[in-house]
Structures are given as C-alpha cells and as structure tokens.
Design a protein around this motif. Structure first.
Motif, PDB file in Angstrom:
ATOM      1  N   ASP A 149      33.243  41.610  44.059  1.00 38.28           N
ATOM      2  CA  ASP A 149      33.975  41.577  42.796  1.00 38.28           C
ATOM      3  C   ASP A 149      33.819  42.907  42.091  1.00 38.28           C
ATOM      4  O   ASP A 149      33.268  43.874  42.646  1.00 38.28           O
ATOM      5  CB  ASP A 149      33.521  40.400  41.921  1.00 38.28           C
ATOM      6  CG  ASP A 149      32.051  40.464  41.530  1.00 38.28           C
ATOM      7  OD1 ASP A 149      31.409  41.527  41.714  1.00 38.28           O
ATOM      8  OD2 ASP A 149      31.522  39.442  41.048  1.00 38.28           O
ATOM      9  N   GLY A 150      34.288  42.970  40.854  1.00 36.85           N
ATOM     10  CA  GLY A 150      34.293  44.232  40.135  1.00 36.85           C
ATOM     11  C   GLY A 150      32.919  44.781  39.841  1.00 36.85           C
ATOM     12  O   GLY A 150      32.774  45.994  39.626  1.00 36.85           O
ATOM     13  N   LEU A 151      31.880  43.929  39.807  1.00 36.84           N
ATOM     14  CA  LEU A 151      30.521  44.401  39.541  1.00 36.84           C
ATOM     15  C   LEU A 151      29.806  44.824  40.816  1.00 36.84           C
ATOM     16  O   LEU A 151      29.119  45.855  40.844  1.00 36.84           O
ATOM     17  CB  LEU A 151      29.722  43.311  38.824  1.00 36.84           C
ATOM     18  CG  LEU A 151      28.302  43.687  38.397  1.00 36.84           C
ATOM     19  CD1 LEU A 151      28.312  44.873  37.447  1.00 36.84           C
ATOM     20  CD2 LEU A 151      27.594  42.488  37.764  1.00 36.84           C
ATOM     21  N   THR A 157      28.511  43.745  26.104  1.00 38.63           N
ATOM     22  CA  THR A 157      29.967  43.797  25.972  1.00 38.63           C
ATOM     23  C   THR A 157      30.588  44.420  27.221  1.00 38.63           C
ATOM     24  O   THR A 157      29.882  44.980  28.077  1.00 38.63           O
ATOM     25  CB  THR A 157      30.354  44.624  24.742  1.00 38.63           C
ATOM     26  OG1 THR A 157      29.859  45.971  24.909  1.00 38.63           O
ATOM     27  CG2 THR A 157      29.749  44.031  23.466  1.00 38.63           C
ATOM     28  N   GLU A 158      31.906  44.350  27.316  1.00 40.48           N
ATOM     29  CA  GLU A 158      32.581  44.946  28.471  1.00 40.48           C
ATOM     30  C   GLU A 158      32.342  46.451  28.525  1.00 40.48           C
ATOM     31  O   GLU A 158      32.122  47.015  29.598  1.00 40.48           O
ATOM     32  CB  GLU A 158      34.081  44.635  28.414  1.00 40.48           C
ATOM     33  CG  GLU A 158      34.421  43.176  28.715  1.00 40.48           C
ATOM     34  CD  GLU A 158      35.913  42.968  28.888  1.00 40.48           C
ATOM     35  OE1 GLU A 158      36.686  43.942  28.708  1.00 40.48           O
ATOM     36  OE2 GLU A 158      36.316  41.837  29.211  1.00 40.48           O
ATOM     37  N   ASN A 216      30.357  48.283  31.563  1.00 38.19           N
ATOM     38  CA  ASN A 216      30.967  49.458  32.203  1.00 38.19           C
ATOM     39  C   ASN A 216      30.027  50.660  32.135  1.00 38.19           C
ATOM     40  O   ASN A 216      29.845  51.394  33.119  1.00 38.19           O
ATOM     41  CB  ASN A 216      32.279  49.814  31.505  1.00 38.19           C
ATOM     42  CG  ASN A 216      33.448  48.997  32.003  1.00 38.19           C
ATOM     43  OD1 ASN A 216      33.386  48.387  33.067  1.00 38.19           O
ATOM     44  ND2 ASN A 216      34.522  48.969  31.227  1.00 38.19           N
ATOM     45  N   SER A 252      28.856  52.359  23.698  1.00 41.39           N
ATOM     46  CA  SER A 252      28.831  50.896  23.551  1.00 41.39           C
ATOM     47  C   SER A 252      27.907  50.476  22.422  1.00 41.39           C
ATOM     48  O   SER A 252      28.191  49.512  21.693  1.00 41.39           O
ATOM     49  CB  SER A 252      28.402  50.242  24.868  1.00 41.39           C
ATOM     50  OG  SER A 252      27.024  50.465  25.141  1.00 41.39           O
ATOM     51  N   TYR A 289      35.633  55.804  36.614  1.00 44.28           N
ATOM     52  CA  TYR A 289      36.087  54.738  35.721  1.00 44.28           C
ATOM     53  C   TYR A 289      36.968  53.718  36.435  1.00 44.28           C
ATOM     54  O   TYR A 289      36.977  52.539  36.083  1.00 44.28           O
ATOM     55  CB  TYR A 289      36.845  55.338  34.533  1.00 44.28           C
ATOM     56  CG  TYR A 289      35.967  56.085  33.549  1.00 44.28           C
ATOM     57  CD1 TYR A 289      34.579  56.054  33.630  1.00 44.28           C
ATOM     58  CD2 TYR A 289      36.541  56.852  32.530  1.00 44.28           C
ATOM     59  CE1 TYR A 289      33.787  56.751  32.740  1.00 44.28           C
ATOM     60  CE2 TYR A 289      35.752  57.549  31.624  1.00 44.28           C
ATOM     61  CZ  TYR A 289      34.374  57.488  31.732  1.00 44.28           C
ATOM     62  OH  TYR A 289      33.584  58.171  30.844  1.00 44.28           O
ATOM     63  N   PRO A 330      33.795  47.525  36.444  1.00 51.05           N
ATOM     64  CA  PRO A 330      34.172  46.096  36.421  1.00 51.05           C
ATOM     65  C   PRO A 330      35.298  45.760  35.457  1.00 51.05           C
ATOM     66  O   PRO A 330      36.058  44.818  35.700  1.00 51.05           O
ATOM     67  CB  PRO A 330      32.873  45.390  36.003  1.00 51.05           C
ATOM     68  CG  PRO A 330      31.792  46.359  36.229  1.00 51.05           C
ATOM     69  CD  PRO A 330      32.378  47.722  36.123  1.00 51.05           C
ATOM     70  N   HIS A 331      35.405  46.505  34.336  1.00 52.52           N
ATOM     71  CA  HIS A 331      36.401  46.196  33.313  1.00 52.52           C
ATOM     72  C   HIS A 331      37.250  47.428  33.040  1.00 52.52           C
ATOM     73  O   HIS A 331      36.814  48.562  33.277  1.00 52.52           O
ATOM     74  CB  HIS A 331      35.706  45.736  32.024  1.00 52.52           C
ATOM     75  CG  HIS A 331      34.735  44.616  32.227  1.00 52.52           C
ATOM     76  ND1 HIS A 331      35.142  43.324  32.506  1.00 52.52           N
ATOM     77  CD2 HIS A 331      33.374  44.590  32.193  1.00 52.52           C
ATOM     78  CE1 HIS A 331      34.074  42.558  32.635  1.00 52.52           C
ATOM     79  NE2 HIS A 331      32.998  43.294  32.457  1.00 52.52           N
ATOM     80  N   PRO A 332      38.458  47.229  32.534  1.00 51.45           N
ATOM     81  CA  PRO A 332      39.294  48.390  32.183  1.00 51.45           C
ATOM     82  C   PRO A 332      38.578  49.292  31.170  1.00 51.45           C
ATOM     83  O   PRO A 332      37.894  48.819  30.263  1.00 51.45           O
ATOM     84  CB  PRO A 332      40.544  47.746  31.566  1.00 51.45           C
ATOM     85  CG  PRO A 332      40.586  46.366  32.131  1.00 51.45           C
ATOM     86  CD  PRO A 332      39.153  45.947  32.310  1.00 51.45           C
TER      87      PRO A 332
END
Length: 578
Positions: free
Chosen positions: A66-68, A285-286, A290, A364, A445, A449-451
């Motif tokens: 997955d993305g992670l 948080t996302e 990231n 973040s 980037y 995992p997230h945009p």
C-alpha cells in the motif's frame, strides 16, 4: 499466489544463500543483483496487492502493498544495493549472507499484513543484524553484539506478549492502527526499544560503530526505520510519541556534539533524526505521516553517505577518534567532498534531500499549531549542522594540521591508504540521489502515502534555512577552541547493563569466599563435557572474538534474566482472562 513469488524477500534470501557458497566473483554480482531484483519486485507490485496463506486457524497476510509500505520497500532495496557496492571489497561471505538476510527481513516487516508474519520477520531481523555487528570478529564487536542481542531479545518478547494479549482481547491479528489497550502498549514498547527511544537507545551507539565499515552502513538503514514504519502503521496520532520524539531529537544531538568517535557521533545522530520521525508519527496527520515517510527515505540516503565517509576514513587510516585525526584533507579530497553532501543534506541545506523531507515534518508541526515543537526541532537542526557538518569534518580532515600534505611521504604521522573505487562509487551514487531528490522533490513526494500539497522552495523558507546555517558556521568559528574534538568518553545509559554484571559477579565471588575460605579442589571434568565445551568455543569464535575466545553466550546471567523476564510476561498474559 503468483504475486508471492514477487515478494521482495525472495531474491534477498536466495541471494543470501548463494553468496555464502559461491566464489567471490559470483558473490560480488549476487550482492548487487539480489537487491536490484527486490527493487524491481517492489516497483512492479501495485498498491492494493495482497497475498494470504492459511496457517492453523488463521489466514496470514504475508504480503500487503500500500501507500505506506511501498516507499519503505523501495528505499530498503536501494540501501541494500548501495551498501553492498560499498562493501564489495571488504565484506566476507558470512557477513554478506547476514546483511542480505537482515535487509530481506526488514522488507518482510514492512510488507507484513498480520502480526504473526510481522513478528517472524522482526525476530529474523534482530538475529541477522546481530551477526552483522559481530562480523568484525574482535572482542569489542563480540561483546557489543551480545549486548545488542540481549536488548532485542527482550524487545521481541515484549512484542510477542503484546501480540498475544491483543489477540486474546480482540480476536484479530491484523496489523493496522491500534486502539489504546494493554496489548497495544506492550507492542508500542517493543517498537520504541527498536527505534532507540531514550532511555532504551544505548544499544545503538554501543553496537553500530563497532561493526565493519560496510556493516555499519547496513545497520543504519533498517532496524530503526522498520520500527518507524511499525509506529506509523500502528500508532499514528498517539500524543505520547510527539514528546518522545522531541526528547530523542534533543538527546541525540547533545551526545553527538560531545562525542569524539566519528562513527559513534553519527550513531547518535540516528537517534536524533529518528526523533523527527517519531514526532511526525505522534502528530499523526496526513502531512505528518508524509513527512515521517519522506524523512525516513531521505535519512537512509544521507546517513548512509555520512557513514560511508566516516568508514572510508577508518579504512584508510585505521583511526576513528576525531582527536587522533586531522591533516588528511589533501589526501582524501574526494571522500571529504562526498561526505559534505551528506552533511549538508542532514542539515537541511536547500536543494538537497534533507531540506525537502525533514522540513515536511516541521511543517506538519507548524500546521498543527505546535509552536514549541517547531522551535525545538529547529534548534536541533542547528546542533545537527554544528556537529555533523562542522565539528566532524573539521576534526577528521583538517584538525590542527590544516589540509595537510598531498602524499604520505611528507612526514605526516597519519598514513592514508587508497580507498577502493567501489567505496567511492557507492558514495557517488548516494550523493547523486540526495542531490536529485533535493532538486526534484516530486521524485520523493510522488511515492508518499498521501497527496502532497507542500512547496518547499519558497523564498522565505530558503532564506531562513541559509541564515541558520551561516550563523551556526560563524558561531563555530568563534568557539572553535571550545568545540574542537577532545579525547573523552561519554557515559550513557548503557553504563547500567555494562557495569551491573560486574557488580553481581563481584558480590557473588565475595559471598562464596566468605562461606568457603578454603576452596576445595575442582573435580575432574568428564571427557565428553570437555569435548563439548571445546566444540562450543570453536563455533562461537566464528561469530565473536577472533583469537581471544568467544563472547559469553551460554554462561551469562544476563541472558538468563532476559529469558526469565520473558517467561514471567508470557505467564501473566496467559492467566489474564480474555
């Protein structure tokens, strides 16, 4: 099930077996080909890929992409390629086998979708990394390797106890975000220990600097980063991690400033930089996840480059104490230049990898309105540049002798041997990757995992960072006499488990002396027992001390204490009602 053959651990484990028995020329190829195939496998596997296999009453998810997990798998494979190239001339077959198993097990950890698979690869990683440490085959690496093993055996038992407790309470073995519970806390403690969170961190600066020059590069990439992945997977948003990460960042940089051994200094910076990642996990948080993933990715690259530079100095001079170096810059100019790329990266100089990754973690905290956290992390960045980018290169390459002579024939007390081209090639590749990520942040980037909605190159951010670095360099020049390397030994929390066995042994000796002042003659040992002990000594000598005898594996109260504690924990778990 066809995807199972594409699991990245398959080429790593096959390669580990082959390099042990193949001729060295073949082993050289395999050492680079195995992680390259693993990288190709990670690249081919699409996010969402899942492979399960039945075992007893459970369906184990042995592969989850997955993305992670994907960015961690990519950088783990890249690190194995670069570290393998760096050690092509120096690593023996047994160390190569241990290193590939170690890297493969770390990949198994990040692609595990259930807690049993996760635990299995976690323990393989601990054993394989121990053998990497002990591959240097001297007394110091043997003792440090055994201390490392004891700590990670304890961590593994905490992890197992937590998994069992979690399963009895929830009936689930899925490796996802945990809700607060007793089992989750035990799993968290195991991950914190492996991430080197103070005061459970001293195993790292104790063990990493005593491995071979290539072994230390392997070690820097996997154990703590696999733990960061586990924390991001299971504990994102746990507030306690924010402040544990801040403590790590400050603690590691303070000890790095004080340290004299150049590889131990860099080991303390692993503790400090992992603190940034743990802080990001705690924010949760996302943007923070990231930042944690990006910083782990970039940290593996620039920390590898730093340790490669320090390792090249050790290889060429036989010295690792900063106070015993200096005046070698003219004879190691290429190594110095490549090292400085890593030093500027870890210090977040614009247009290098650290600026686009570490600053994402700080961002973040800023977005989450944590002004104190932002302030502390920025101060830590000053200490990072001070110790890694200024103190270490000045002491190791210049010292009191300046740039020094250009050859070994000019009367300088330090002889500098040629550095193998494979070492320089590996350093060049890693330096290029750091520069590429800094110049084109999208390369990193796009893997997160997230945009990502973050622009690192604003005028304000670039000017702020340059001002911080220039002011720190100016302060270093003013305080040079205070900050220059000194022959000293730093005392850390490992003093407790280094000294306690000696105290217990001395008390036991005194007690026996008081009870029996006249010692009875020792009974003759049976011939079978004598032969068994001789065989054990011969086997253990292969993994520990060379001619000074093996490390005390079997006859030690420490190992017994760890196993007893693990037994008590498992017993308590077994009697707790589900």
């Amino acid at each position: 099930m066809a995807e199972l053959l594409l699991h990245p651990i398959v080429p790593m484990l096959l390669g580990a077996a082959l390099v042990r028995v193949a001729p060295r020329a073949v082993g050289n190829v395999v050492m680079l080909l195995a992680p390259a195939l693993a990288l190709a496998a990670v690249w081919v596997l699409e996010p969402g890929t899942s492979v399960t296999v039945p075992w007893l009453q459970w369906e184990l998810e042995v592969l989850r992409v997955d993305g992670l997990s994907r960015p961690f798998g990519i950088i783990f494979a890249v690190a194995a390629i670069c570290a393998g190239l760096y050690g092509l001339r120096t690593q023996q077959a047994s160390e190569r086998t241990s290193a590939l198993v170690y890297a493969g097990a770390a990949m198994g950890v990040v692609f595990a979708g259930d807690l049993i698979t996760f635990f299995l690869f976690w323990e393989i990683k601990a054993v394989a990394s121990t053998l990497v440490i002990m591959a240097r085959r001297n007394a110091r690496s043997g003792r440090s390797g055994m201390r490392y093993l004891f700590v990670h055996v304890l961590g593994g038992k905490l992890l197992l106890a937590g998994i069992l407790w979690h399963w009895t309470a929830t009936g689930s073995l899925a490796f996802d975000r945990f809700e607060p519970s007793a089992g989750a806390v035990l799993i968290l403690l195991a991950c914190l220990l492996s991430a080197a969170v103070p005061p459970m961190h001293a195993w790292l600066p104790d063990a990493y600097p005593v491995a071979t020059v290539a072994g230390t590069v392997f070690l820097s990439a996997y154990t703590t980063k696999a733990s960061v992945y586990a924390l991001a997977r299971g504990f994102a948003g746990w507030e306690v991690l924010v402040w544990l990460g801040v403590v790590m960042a400050v603690y590691g940089v303070i000890y790095a400033i004080l340290e004299n051994d150049i590889r131990r200094l860099l080991a303390y910076h692993i503790v400090s930089q992992v603190g940034f990642m743990v802080t990001g996990v705690g924010i949760g948080t996302e943007v923070a996840i990231n930042g944690t993933t990006a910083h782990a990715f970039a940290h593996i690259l620039y920390k590898a480059l730093l340790l490669m530079g320090a390792g090249a100095v050790l290889y060429a001079t036989g010295r690792s104490k900063a106070s015993a170096l200096g005046g070698i810059a003219n004879r190691m100019r290429l190594v110095l230049g490549l090292y400085l790329v890593g030093a500027l990266s870890i210090s977040s100089l614009p247009f290098l990898s650290g600026f686009v990754s570490k600053e994402l973690v700080v961002e973040s905290a800023y977005v989450d309105e944590r002004a104190l956290v932002v302030l502390i992390l920025q101060i830590v960045s000053v200490g990072t540049w001070l110790s890694t980018g200024l103190k270490l290169p000045y002491a190791a390459w210049f010292g009191t002798d300046g740039a020094g002579p250009r050859t070994n024939d000019e009367g300088h007390p330090i002889h500098v041997a040629p550095v193998p081209r494979t070492m320089l090639a590996a350093m060049g590749i890693v330096a290029a990757l750091n520069l590429a990520i800094g110049l084109a942040p999208g390369l990193l980037y796009d893997l997160l995992p997230h945009p990502v909605d973050y622009q690192p190159y604003s005028v304000g951010k670039v000017l702020e960072k340059i001002q911080i670095l220039l002011f720190t360099a100016f302060a270093f020049g003013l305080l040079l006499k205070k900050l220059q390397a000194k022959a000293m030994i730093t005392v850390d929390t490992d003093w407790v488990y280094r000294r306690l066995p000696l105290v217990v042994g001395e008390l036991g000796r005194r007690g026996r002396t008081a009870e029996a002042p006249v010692a009875a003659p020792a009974p003759a040992r049976p011939a079978l027992l004598t032969r068994f002990q001789a065989a054990r000594t011969d086997v253990l000598a292969r993994f520990g001390r060379d001619r000074e005898g093996p490390p005390p594996v079997a006859a030690t109260w420490t190992l017994g204490s760890v196993l007893l504690a693990a037994g008590i924990v498992l017993f308590l778990v077994s009697v707790v009602p589900s």
